[in-house]
Design a protein around this motif. Structure first.
Motif, PDB file in Angstrom:
ATOM      1  N   MET A   1      -4.748   1.795  14.248  1.00  0.00           N
ATOM      2  CA  MET A   1      -5.034   0.550  13.974  1.00  0.00           C
ATOM      3  C   MET A   1      -4.260   0.301  13.136  1.00  0.00           C
ATOM      4  SD  MET A   1      -9.386  -0.452  12.001  1.00  0.00           S
ATOM      5  CE  MET A   1      -8.816  -1.213  10.748  1.00  0.00           C
ATOM      6  N   GLN A   2      -3.933  -1.304  13.608  1.00  0.00           N
ATOM      7  CA  GLN A   2      -2.907  -2.219  13.444  1.00  0.00           C
ATOM      8  C   GLN A   2      -2.674  -2.823  11.871  1.00  0.00           C
ATOM      9  OE1 GLN A   2      -1.176  -4.811  16.001  1.00  0.00           O
ATOM     10  NE2 GLN A   2      -0.214  -6.115  14.938  1.00  0.00           N
ATOM     11  N   GLN A   3      -2.313  -2.912  11.217  1.00  0.00           N
ATOM     12  CA  GLN A   3      -2.596  -3.178   9.655  1.00  0.00           C
ATOM     13  C   GLN A   3      -2.178  -4.717   9.486  1.00  0.00           C
ATOM     14  OE1 GLN A   3      -4.611  -1.585   7.121  1.00  0.00           O
ATOM     15  NE2 GLN A   3      -4.256   0.240   9.149  1.00  0.00           N
TER      16      GLN A   3
ATOM     17  N   LEU B   1      -1.288   6.295   5.637  1.00  0.00           N
ATOM     18  CA  LEU B   1      -2.284   6.357   4.417  1.00  0.00           C
ATOM     19  C   LEU B   1      -1.886   6.313   3.487  1.00  0.00           C
ATOM     20  CD1 LEU B   1      -4.084   8.599   6.934  1.00  0.00           C
ATOM     21  CD2 LEU B   1      -5.158   6.708   5.913  1.00  0.00           C
ATOM     22  N   VAL B   2      -0.735   6.911   3.075  1.00  0.00           N
ATOM     23  CA  VAL B   2       0.116   7.151   2.162  1.00  0.00           C
ATOM     24  C   VAL B   2       0.660   6.217   1.042  1.00  0.00           C
ATOM     25  CG1 VAL B   2       2.080   8.695   1.020  1.00  0.00           C
ATOM     26  CG2 VAL B   2       0.342   9.692   2.748  1.00  0.00           C
ATOM     27  N   ILE B   3       1.372   5.735   1.729  1.00  0.00           N
ATOM     28  CA  ILE B   3       2.552   4.511   1.603  1.00  0.00           C
ATOM     29  C   ILE B   3       1.428   2.900   1.806  1.00  0.00           C
ATOM     30  CG2 ILE B   3       4.229   3.112   1.930  1.00  0.00           C
ATOM     31  CD1 ILE B   3       4.847   6.338   0.436  1.00  0.00           C
ATOM     32  N   GLY B   4       1.155   2.910   2.284  1.00  0.00           N
ATOM     33  CA  GLY B   4      -0.060   1.512   3.015  1.00  0.00           C
ATOM     34  C   GLY B   4      -0.479   0.493   1.016  1.00  0.00           C
ATOM     35  N   PRO B   5      -1.071   1.287   0.981  1.00  0.00           N
ATOM     36  CA  PRO B   5      -1.425  -0.037  -0.190  1.00  0.00           C
ATOM     37  C   PRO B   5      -0.216  -0.563  -1.190  1.00  0.00           C
ATOM     38  CG  PRO B   5      -3.385   2.809   0.067  1.00  0.00           C
ATOM     39  CD  PRO B   5      -1.811   2.745   0.537  1.00  0.00           C
ATOM     40  N   LEU B   6       0.287   0.292  -1.436  1.00  0.00           N
ATOM     41  CA  LEU B   6       1.559   0.005  -2.279  1.00  0.00           C
ATOM     42  C   LEU B   6       2.312  -0.823  -1.440  1.00  0.00           C
ATOM     43  CD1 LEU B   6       3.010   3.369  -3.727  1.00  0.00           C
ATOM     44  CD2 LEU B   6       1.537   1.367  -4.840  1.00  0.00           C
ATOM     45  N   ARG B   7       2.237  -0.917   0.583  1.00  0.00           N
ATOM     46  CA  ARG B   7       2.869  -1.733   1.212  1.00  0.00           C
ATOM     47  C   ARG B   7       2.873  -3.066   1.425  1.00  0.00           C
ATOM     48  NH1 ARG B   7       7.998  -3.310   1.840  1.00  0.00           N
ATOM     49  NH2 ARG B   7       8.323  -4.248   3.705  1.00  0.00           N
TER      50      ARG B   7
ATOM     51  N   ARG C   1       0.309  -4.256  -0.685  1.00  0.00           N
ATOM     52  CA  ARG C   1       0.390  -4.958  -1.643  1.00  0.00           C
ATOM     53  C   ARG C   1       2.205  -5.671  -2.016  1.00  0.00           C
ATOM     54  NH1 ARG C   1      -2.410  -1.087  -5.018  1.00  0.00           N
ATOM     55  NH2 ARG C   1      -0.870  -0.107  -5.670  1.00  0.00           N
ATOM     56  N   ARG C   2       3.358  -5.033  -2.107  1.00  0.00           N
ATOM     57  CA  ARG C   2       4.429  -5.656  -1.477  1.00  0.00           C
ATOM     58  C   ARG C   2       4.361  -6.354  -0.283  1.00  0.00           C
ATOM     59  NH1 ARG C   2       9.145  -4.734  -4.476  1.00  0.00           N
ATOM     60  NH2 ARG C   2      10.873  -6.349  -3.357  1.00  0.00           N
ATOM     61  N   VAL C   3       4.272  -6.087   0.418  1.00  0.00           N
ATOM     62  CA  VAL C   3       4.422  -6.928   1.539  1.00  0.00           C
ATOM     63  C   VAL C   3       3.662  -9.327   1.400  1.00  0.00           C
ATOM     64  CG1 VAL C   3       3.592  -7.406   4.161  1.00  0.00           C
ATOM     65  CG2 VAL C   3       4.824  -5.511   3.304  1.00  0.00           C
ATOM     66  N   ARG C   4       2.280  -8.486   1.143  1.00  0.00           N
ATOM     67  CA  ARG C   4       1.949  -9.964  -0.028  1.00  0.00           C
ATOM     68  C   ARG C   4       2.779 -10.449  -0.947  1.00  0.00           C
ATOM     69  NH1 ARG C   4      -2.749 -11.225   2.052  1.00  0.00           N
ATOM     70  NH2 ARG C   4      -3.926 -11.904   0.063  1.00  0.00           N
ATOM     71  N   ARG C   5       2.920  -9.734  -1.810  1.00  0.00           N
ATOM     72  CA  ARG C   5       4.430 -10.447  -3.245  1.00  0.00           C
ATOM     73  C   ARG C   5       5.076 -11.202  -2.126  1.00  0.00           C
ATOM     74  NH1 ARG C   5       6.468  -6.600  -7.239  1.00  0.00           N
ATOM     75  NH2 ARG C   5       8.030  -7.253  -5.742  1.00  0.00           N
ATOM     76  N   ASP C   6       5.975 -10.458  -1.470  1.00  0.00           N
ATOM     77  CA  ASP C   6       7.084 -10.855  -1.167  1.00  0.00           C
ATOM     78  C   ASP C   6       6.846 -11.986   0.120  1.00  0.00           C
ATOM     79  OD1 ASP C   6       8.170  -9.160  -2.289  1.00  0.00           O
ATOM     80  OD2 ASP C   6       8.899  -7.848  -0.214  1.00  0.00           O
ATOM     81  N   MET C   7       5.635 -11.763   0.773  1.00  0.00           N
ATOM     82  CA  MET C   7       5.272 -13.462   1.580  1.00  0.00           C
ATOM     83  C   MET C   7       4.911 -14.301   0.957  1.00  0.00           C
ATOM     84  SD  MET C   7       3.399 -11.551   4.275  1.00  0.00           S
ATOM     85  CE  MET C   7       1.841 -11.693   3.970  1.00  0.00           C
ATOM     86  N   LEU C   8       4.348 -14.297  -0.365  1.00  0.00           N
ATOM     87  CA  LEU C   8       3.812 -15.434  -1.273  1.00  0.00           C
ATOM     88  C   LEU C   8       5.206 -15.725  -1.446  1.00  0.00           C
ATOM     89  CD1 LEU C   8       2.135 -16.846  -2.800  1.00  0.00           C
ATOM     90  CD2 LEU C   8       2.143 -15.686  -4.619  1.00  0.00           C
TER      91      LEU C   8
END
Length: 156
Positions: A3-5, A129-135, A137-144
């Motif tokens: 699945m594409q994230q 699967l491993v890094i996704g949850p952290l990444r 959150r980081r992506v959403r914070r950085d986009m904002l």
């Protein structure tokens, strides 16, 4: 199942759509706004946004490193509406970043949505699967953060 994230963040900016477009499509200014990408340069004779135009971004992952240059290709370019680029291979980018503009004439404003898509390739699934949850959150914070910094410029 692969699945594409996808992640996206929307901010309303009280500015003309042309002003906002000029900002989101000028990759040479990204260093003013992005927490991770501190500069970008057009390549191979490109000097502005157009489908197929190439540029490279200078990234400091998570604002601390590693630091590296990454190749990018403009995938969509509709002035006043959408600007999307792929990172990595021009034919099969690992990530896609974009901006979608929706004018709000009744408010003399523009809804600006920044988007992020991570590849659906089989090889990337373990990473996500491993890094996704952290990444994520980081992506959403950085986009904002990026959109809020842009809003400060266009509304300033």
């Amino acid at each position: 199942m692969t699945m594409q994230q996808h992640e996206e963040v929307t901010v309303t900016m009280a500015a003309p759509v042309d002003t906002v477009w000029s900002l989101v499509s000028d990759v040479t200014r990204i260093g003013e706004f992005s927490p991770e990408t501190f500069e970008a340069q057009w390549l191979r004779g490109a000097d502005g946004p157009a489908v197929g135009a190439r540029f490279r971004g200078h990234v400091r992952r998570n604002e601390v490193g590693p630091t590296y240059w990454t190749p990018c290709t403009v995938l969509e370019c509709e002035p006043g509406r959408v600007f999307t680029f792929g990172v990595g291979s021009s034919s099969n980018p690992v990530t896609r970043w974009g901006y979608r503009l929706t004018p709000l004439p009744e408010r003399s404003a523009v809804e600006v949505t920044e988007t992020f898509d991570f590849t659906a390739a089989w090889w990337a699934q373990a990473y996500w699967l491993v890094i996704g949850p952290l990444r994520r959150r980081r992506v959403r914070r950085d986009m904002l953060c990026t959109l809020e910094r842009m809003r400060a410029v266009v509304e300033g």
